[in-house]
Design a protein around this motif. Sequence first.
Motif, mmCIF file in Angstrom:
data_model
loop_
_atom_site.group_PDB
_atom_site.id
_atom_site.type_symbol
_atom_site.label_atom_id
_atom_site.label_comp_id
_atom_site.label_asym_id
_atom_site.label_seq_id
_atom_site.Cartn_x
_atom_site.Cartn_y
_atom_site.Cartn_z
ATOM 1 N N LYS A 60 20.323 96.214 19.519
ATOM 2 C CA LYS A 60 19.233 97.057 20.034
ATOM 3 C C LYS A 60 18.638 96.377 21.262
ATOM 4 O O LYS A 60 18.773 95.181 21.464
ATOM 5 N N SER A 61 17.945 97.142 22.069
ATOM 6 C CA SER A 61 17.292 96.579 23.249
ATOM 7 C C SER A 61 15.995 95.881 22.839
ATOM 8 O O SER A 61 15.470 96.090 21.745
ATOM 9 N N ILE A 62 15.487 95.043 23.741
ATOM 10 C CA ILE A 62 14.228 94.343 23.481
ATOM 11 C C ILE A 62 13.106 95.357 23.253
ATOM 12 O O ILE A 62 12.261 95.170 22.378
ATOM 13 N N SER A 63 13.102 96.432 24.013
ATOM 14 C CA SER A 63 12.061 97.456 23.847
ATOM 15 C C SER A 63 12.123 98.095 22.462
ATOM 16 O O SER A 63 11.089 98.291 21.813
ATOM 17 N N ASP A 64 13.335 98.410 21.991
ATOM 18 C CA ASP A 64 13.485 99.027 20.675
ATOM 19 C C ASP A 64 13.044 98.084 19.560
ATOM 20 O O ASP A 64 12.356 98.490 18.619
ATOM 21 N N ILE A 65 13.420 96.816 19.668
ATOM 22 C CA ILE A 65 13.065 95.842 18.643
ATOM 23 C C ILE A 65 11.554 95.619 18.627
ATOM 24 O O ILE A 65 10.944 95.563 17.559
ATOM 25 N N SER A 66 10.948 95.503 19.806
ATOM 26 C CA SER A 66 9.500 95.279 19.848
ATOM 27 C C SER A 66 8.737 96.475 19.284
ATOM 28 O O SER A 66 7.712 96.306 18.622
ATOM 29 N N LEU A 67 9.230 97.682 19.517
ATOM 30 C CA LEU A 67 8.600 98.867 18.924
ATOM 31 C C LEU A 67 8.729 98.852 17.407
ATOM 32 O O LEU A 67 7.776 99.157 16.687
ATOM 33 N N HIS A 68 9.921 98.483 16.914
ATOM 34 C CA HIS A 68 10.163 98.473 15.473
ATOM 35 C C HIS A 68 9.315 97.418 14.764
ATOM 36 O O HIS A 68 8.793 97.660 13.674
ATOM 37 N N LEU A 69 9.144 96.240 15.396
ATOM 38 C CA LEU A 69 8.375 95.153 14.788
ATOM 39 C C LEU A 69 6.891 95.212 15.122
ATOM 40 O O LEU A 69 6.118 94.396 14.633
ATOM 41 N N THR B 272 5.579 89.773 24.770
ATOM 42 C CA THR B 272 5.602 88.668 23.816
ATOM 43 C C THR B 272 7.009 88.468 23.278
ATOM 44 O O THR B 272 7.507 87.347 23.209
ATOM 45 N N PHE B 273 7.649 89.543 22.919
ATOM 46 C CA PHE B 273 8.980 89.455 22.332
ATOM 47 C C PHE B 273 9.999 88.930 23.343
ATOM 48 O O PHE B 273 10.833 88.095 22.999
ATOM 49 N N SER B 274 9.926 89.380 24.586
ATOM 50 C CA SER B 274 10.871 88.893 25.586
ATOM 51 C C SER B 274 10.627 87.413 25.874
ATOM 52 O O SER B 274 11.565 86.662 26.148
ATOM 53 N N GLY B 275 9.365 86.948 25.766
ATOM 54 C CA GLY B 275 9.069 85.530 25.923
ATOM 55 C C GLY B 275 9.688 84.696 24.818
ATOM 56 O O GLY B 275 10.194 83.598 25.050
ATOM 57 N N ILE B 276 9.664 85.226 23.606
ATOM 58 C CA ILE B 276 10.277 84.538 22.471
ATOM 59 C C ILE B 276 11.782 84.437 22.672
ATOM 60 O O ILE B 276 12.381 83.381 22.442
ATOM 61 N N ILE B 277 12.419 85.513 23.116
ATOM 62 C CA ILE B 277 13.859 85.524 23.352
ATOM 63 C C ILE B 277 14.222 84.534 24.454
ATOM 64 O O ILE B 277 15.182 83.767 24.330
ATOM 65 N N THR B 278 13.439 84.511 25.539
ATOM 66 C CA THR B 278 13.691 83.578 26.639
ATOM 67 C C THR B 278 13.592 82.145 26.159
ATOM 68 O O THR B 278 14.432 81.304 26.481
ATOM 69 N N LYS B 279 12.562 81.849 25.380
ATOM 70 C CA LYS B 279 12.372 80.500 24.847
ATOM 71 C C LYS B 279 13.539 80.109 23.953
ATOM 72 O O LYS B 279 14.031 78.985 24.006
ATOM 73 N N TRP B 280 14.035 81.023 23.134
ATOM 74 C CA TRP B 280 15.160 80.755 22.246
ATOM 75 C C TRP B 280 16.426 80.458 23.055
ATOM 76 O O TRP B 280 17.166 79.531 22.743
ATOM 77 N N LYS B 281 16.666 81.233 24.093
ATOM 78 C CA LYS B 281 17.863 81.024 24.906
ATOM 79 C C LYS B 281 17.823 79.693 25.646
ATOM 80 O O LYS B 281 18.837 79.023 25.790
ATOM 81 N N GLN B 282 16.637 79.275 26.122
ATOM 82 C CA GLN B 282 16.521 78.035 26.874
ATOM 83 C C GLN B 282 16.528 76.802 25.978
ATOM 84 O O GLN B 282 17.169 75.805 26.294
ATOM 85 N N LEU B 283 15.801 76.842 24.859
ATOM 86 C CA LEU B 283 15.580 75.655 24.048
ATOM 87 C C LEU B 283 16.319 75.649 22.717
ATOM 88 O O LEU B 283 16.442 74.612 22.080
ATOM 89 N N GLY B 284 16.752 76.808 22.259
ATOM 90 C CA GLY B 284 17.414 76.893 20.967
ATOM 91 C C GLY B 284 16.445 76.891 19.792
ATOM 92 O O GLY B 284 16.853 76.799 18.646
#
Length: 72
Positions: free
Chosen positions: A15-24, A30-42
């Motif tokens: 699903k797209s970030i927009s769809d997931i953020s709507l569902h949650l 905020t959600f895209s920041g979490i994804i970015t942090k996960w990709k950079q730092l693990g």
Amino acid sequence: MQTASTNICEILCNKSISDISLHLNIPRSTFSGIITKWKQLGTTETQPRSGRPRKMTVHCAQKSPTVCRVKS
């Protein structure tokens, strides 16, 4: 029998970030920041930093120091 992680994956995988953020019910920024942090730092944990955190922001100090104190 399905586990909770399987059910979440069925709903949120591919699903797209927009769809997931709507569902949650989390703001997209905020959600895209979490994804970015996960990709950079693990990880999404807060990383150590140098120095002591400020008691109040510069903006609050200019407005009213007694109203804008950051709680420890």
